[in-house]
Design a protein around this motif. Structure first.
Motif, PDB file in Angstrom:
ATOM      1  N   ALA A  10      69.697  -1.251   9.486  1.00  0.00           N
ATOM      2  CA  ALA A  10      70.944  -1.639   8.830  1.00  0.00           C
ATOM      3  C   ALA A  10      71.669  -2.710   9.638  1.00  0.00           C
ATOM      4  N   ALA A  11      71.643  -2.568  10.958  1.00  0.00           N
ATOM      5  CA  ALA A  11      72.289  -3.563  11.821  1.00  0.00           C
ATOM      6  C   ALA A  11      71.595  -4.919  11.712  1.00  0.00           C
ATOM      7  N   VAL A  12      70.282  -4.909  11.589  1.00  0.00           N
ATOM      8  CA  VAL A  12      69.541  -6.162  11.415  1.00  0.00           C
ATOM      9  C   VAL A  12      70.006  -6.868  10.143  1.00  0.00           C
ATOM     10  N   THR A  13      70.185  -6.120   9.069  1.00  0.00           N
ATOM     11  CA  THR A  13      70.637  -6.715   7.803  1.00  0.00           C
ATOM     12  C   THR A  13      71.997  -7.387   7.970  1.00  0.00           C
ATOM     13  N   VAL A  14      72.897  -6.724   8.691  1.00  0.00           N
ATOM     14  CA  VAL A  14      74.230  -7.295   8.929  1.00  0.00           C
ATOM     15  C   VAL A  14      74.123  -8.543   9.797  1.00  0.00           C
ATOM     16  N   PHE A  15      73.291  -8.480  10.824  1.00  0.00           N
ATOM     17  CA  PHE A  15      73.107  -9.618  11.726  1.00  0.00           C
ATOM     18  C   PHE A  15      72.554 -10.828  10.971  1.00  0.00           C
ATOM     19  N   CYS A  25      78.453  -7.066  19.971  1.00  0.00           N
ATOM     20  CA  CYS A  25      77.077  -7.209  19.490  1.00  0.00           C
ATOM     21  C   CYS A  25      76.360  -5.856  19.521  1.00  0.00           C
ATOM     22  N   PHE A  26      75.966  -5.371  18.363  1.00  0.00           N
ATOM     23  CA  PHE A  26      75.245  -4.102  18.242  1.00  0.00           C
ATOM     24  C   PHE A  26      74.012  -4.085  19.138  1.00  0.00           C
ATOM     25  N   PHE A  27      73.271  -5.174  19.153  1.00  0.00           N
ATOM     26  CA  PHE A  27      71.986  -5.196  19.850  1.00  0.00           C
ATOM     27  C   PHE A  27      72.151  -5.296  21.359  1.00  0.00           C
ATOM     28  N   TYR A  28      73.182  -6.003  21.805  1.00  0.00           N
ATOM     29  CA  TYR A  28      73.447  -6.051  23.244  1.00  0.00           C
ATOM     30  C   TYR A  28      73.712  -4.639  23.763  1.00  0.00           C
ATOM     31  N   ALA A  29      74.496  -3.867  23.003  1.00  0.00           N
ATOM     32  CA  ALA A  29      74.857  -2.514  23.426  1.00  0.00           C
ATOM     33  C   ALA A  29      73.670  -1.560  23.374  1.00  0.00           C
ATOM     34  N   THR A  30      72.920  -1.589  22.290  1.00  0.00           N
ATOM     35  CA  THR A  30      71.874  -0.581  22.115  1.00  0.00           C
ATOM     36  C   THR A  30      70.598  -0.907  22.897  1.00  0.00           C
ATOM     37  N   ILE A  31      70.320  -2.180  23.095  1.00  0.00           N
ATOM     38  CA  ILE A  31      69.150  -2.534  23.911  1.00  0.00           C
ATOM     39  C   ILE A  31      69.361  -2.090  25.351  1.00  0.00           C
ATOM     40  N   ALA A  32      70.583  -2.242  25.865  1.00  0.00           N
ATOM     41  CA  ALA A  32      70.870  -1.773  27.217  1.00  0.00           C
ATOM     42  C   ALA A  32      70.682  -0.263  27.321  1.00  0.00           C
ATOM     43  N   GLU A  33      70.929   0.443  26.235  1.00  0.00           N
ATOM     44  CA  GLU A  33      70.788   1.903  26.212  1.00  0.00           C
ATOM     45  C   GLU A  33      69.320   2.337  26.217  1.00  0.00           C
ATOM     46  N   PHE A  34      68.459   1.551  25.570  1.00  0.00           N
ATOM     47  CA  PHE A  34      67.069   1.973  25.379  1.00  0.00           C
ATOM     48  C   PHE A  34      66.046   1.113  26.116  1.00  0.00           C
ATOM     49  N   ASP A  35      66.489   0.150  26.914  1.00  0.00           N
ATOM     50  CA  ASP A  35      65.533  -0.809  27.472  1.00  0.00           C
ATOM     51  C   ASP A  35      64.491  -0.175  28.391  1.00  0.00           C
ATOM     52  N   SER A  36      64.827   0.901  29.081  1.00  0.00           N
ATOM     53  CA  SER A  36      63.869   1.513  29.999  1.00  0.00           C
ATOM     54  C   SER A  36      63.218   2.771  29.439  1.00  0.00           C
ATOM     55  N   SER A  40      61.468  -5.110  19.104  1.00  0.00           N
ATOM     56  CA  SER A  40      61.006  -5.999  18.041  1.00  0.00           C
ATOM     57  C   SER A  40      62.128  -6.891  17.529  1.00  0.00           C
ATOM     58  N   THR A  41      63.316  -6.336  17.366  1.00  0.00           N
ATOM     59  CA  THR A  41      64.441  -7.151  16.896  1.00  0.00           C
ATOM     60  C   THR A  41      64.801  -8.212  17.932  1.00  0.00           C
ATOM     61  N   GLN A  42      64.761  -7.843  19.215  1.00  0.00           N
ATOM     62  CA  GLN A  42      65.062  -8.817  20.268  1.00  0.00           C
ATOM     63  C   GLN A  42      64.035  -9.938  20.284  1.00  0.00           C
ATOM     64  N   THR A  43      62.773  -9.578  20.160  1.00  0.00           N
ATOM     65  CA  THR A  43      61.715 -10.591  20.120  1.00  0.00           C
ATOM     66  C   THR A  43      61.909 -11.515  18.922  1.00  0.00           C
ATOM     67  N   GLY A  44      62.274 -10.935  17.787  1.00  0.00           N
ATOM     68  CA  GLY A  44      62.501 -11.740  16.592  1.00  0.00           C
ATOM     69  C   GLY A  44      63.644 -12.722  16.773  1.00  0.00           C
ATOM     70  N   TRP A  45      64.722 -12.282  17.417  1.00  0.00           N
ATOM     71  CA  TRP A  45      65.877 -13.146  17.659  1.00  0.00           C
ATOM     72  C   TRP A  45      65.514 -14.278  18.621  1.00  0.00           C
ATOM     73  N   VAL A  46      64.843 -13.952  19.711  1.00  0.00           N
ATOM     74  CA  VAL A  46      64.444 -14.988  20.661  1.00  0.00           C
ATOM     75  C   VAL A  46      63.522 -16.001  19.988  1.00  0.00           C
ATOM     76  N   THR A  47      62.590 -15.520  19.183  1.00  0.00           N
ATOM     77  CA  THR A  47      61.684 -16.414  18.464  1.00  0.00           C
ATOM     78  C   THR A  47      62.456 -17.332  17.526  1.00  0.00           C
ATOM     79  N   PHE A  48      63.441 -16.772  16.840  1.00  0.00           N
ATOM     80  CA  PHE A  48      64.272 -17.581  15.927  1.00  0.00           C
ATOM     81  C   PHE A  48      65.001 -18.681  16.691  1.00  0.00           C
ATOM     82  N   VAL A  49      65.574 -18.331  17.831  1.00  0.00           N
ATOM     83  CA  VAL A  49      66.290 -19.331  18.636  1.00  0.00           C
ATOM     84  C   VAL A  49      65.322 -20.414  19.104  1.00  0.00           C
ATOM     85  N   GLU A  50      64.162 -20.002  19.592  1.00  0.00           N
ATOM     86  CA  GLU A  50      63.181 -20.982  20.066  1.00  0.00           C
ATOM     87  C   GLU A  50      62.721 -21.896  18.931  1.00  0.00           C
ATOM     88  N   GLU A  51      62.483 -21.337  17.768  1.00  0.00           N
ATOM     89  CA  GLU A  51      62.038 -22.151  16.632  1.00  0.00           C
ATOM     90  C   GLU A  51      63.120 -23.129  16.199  1.00  0.00           C
TER      91      GLU A  51
END
Length: 217
Positions: A69-74, A112-123, A134-145
């Motif tokens: 759901a957060a991805v859809t909002v983003f 940022c939803f993803f900044y908060a939750t990635i820090a919670e689950f990164d390890s 996967s969402t982080q990889t998708g965002w980085v790929t989008f920025v690079e493209e």
């Protein structure tokens, strides 16, 4: 008649699911995905606990649905406005502007939803970690493209290190978000915009196509 009743139940179930997820993304952005519980959300939204449990089944499924759901909002607030701009340096800047606005306007209550939750689950390990990765990889790929489009069009220097530039842009944006959430203020967004524009000006073949760097004569 039976089909109509079934369709009605499905529609009500979909509406309830969206209501729950609409609340869940805000809770998770401030308290983390571990702060979610089916019982809590049902109580806060004055819904049947059994009905909410039937929609999600487990806390993990609730967490995964909340990430989706957060991805859809983003996408709505950052990617769609970015894609509306023509490819090139202007689109790169639109992307950064949209992200900073998304964070500053508190589209999610906790920034940022993803900044908060990635820090919670990164390890951690598991499905929720994998979904966030996967969402982080998708965002980085989008920025690079998006940056690569500008380089290919000749609007960034041919020798621009696209991966490095994308990394720096994301870092500037995320630091603005972190500082703002921690201190409940907004100066970091101005600093980030200045830093991003400075970096883009330095790499641009024609800096005049970009907005002026705030505070620089």
């Amino acid at each position: 008649m039976g089909g109509a009743r079934l369709d009605g139940r499905v529609e009500r179930g979909n509406q309830t699911r969206q209501l729950v997820l609409g609340r869940a993304v805000h809770v998770a952005s401030t308290e983390g995905l571990e702060g979610l519980s089916l019982g809590r959300l049902a109580t806060e939204l004055k819904l049947s606990k059994s009905g909410v449990f039937a929609l999600f089944g487990s806390k993990e499924e609730l967490q995964l649905a909340t990430v989706r759901a957060a991805v859809t909002v983003f996408v709505e607030h950052v990617l769609t406005p970015t894609r509306a701009a023509p490819p090139g340096l202007g689109r790169v800047w639109r992307m950064c502007e949209s992200w900073l606005s998304y964070s500053q306007r508190r589209v999610f209550s906790g920034g940022c939803f993803f900044y908060a939750t990635i820090a919670e689950f990164d390890s951690r390990e598991g499905k929720v970690h994998d979904a966030l990765a996967s969402t982080q990889t998708g965002w980085v790929t989008f920025v690079e493209e998006t940056v690569e489009e500008a380089r290919v069009r000749g609007e960034l220097a041919a020798d621009t290190d696209v991966s490095q530039l994308a990394f720096e842009l994301i870092a500037f944006m995320e630091l603005a978000n972190a500082e703002s959430v921690l201190h409940s203020n907004n100066p970091g967004y101005t600093k980030a915009a200045r830093a991003i524009l400075g970096r883009l000006h330095a790499a641009a073949t024609d800096p005049s196509t970009l907005p002026a760097i705030p505070g620089r004569k």
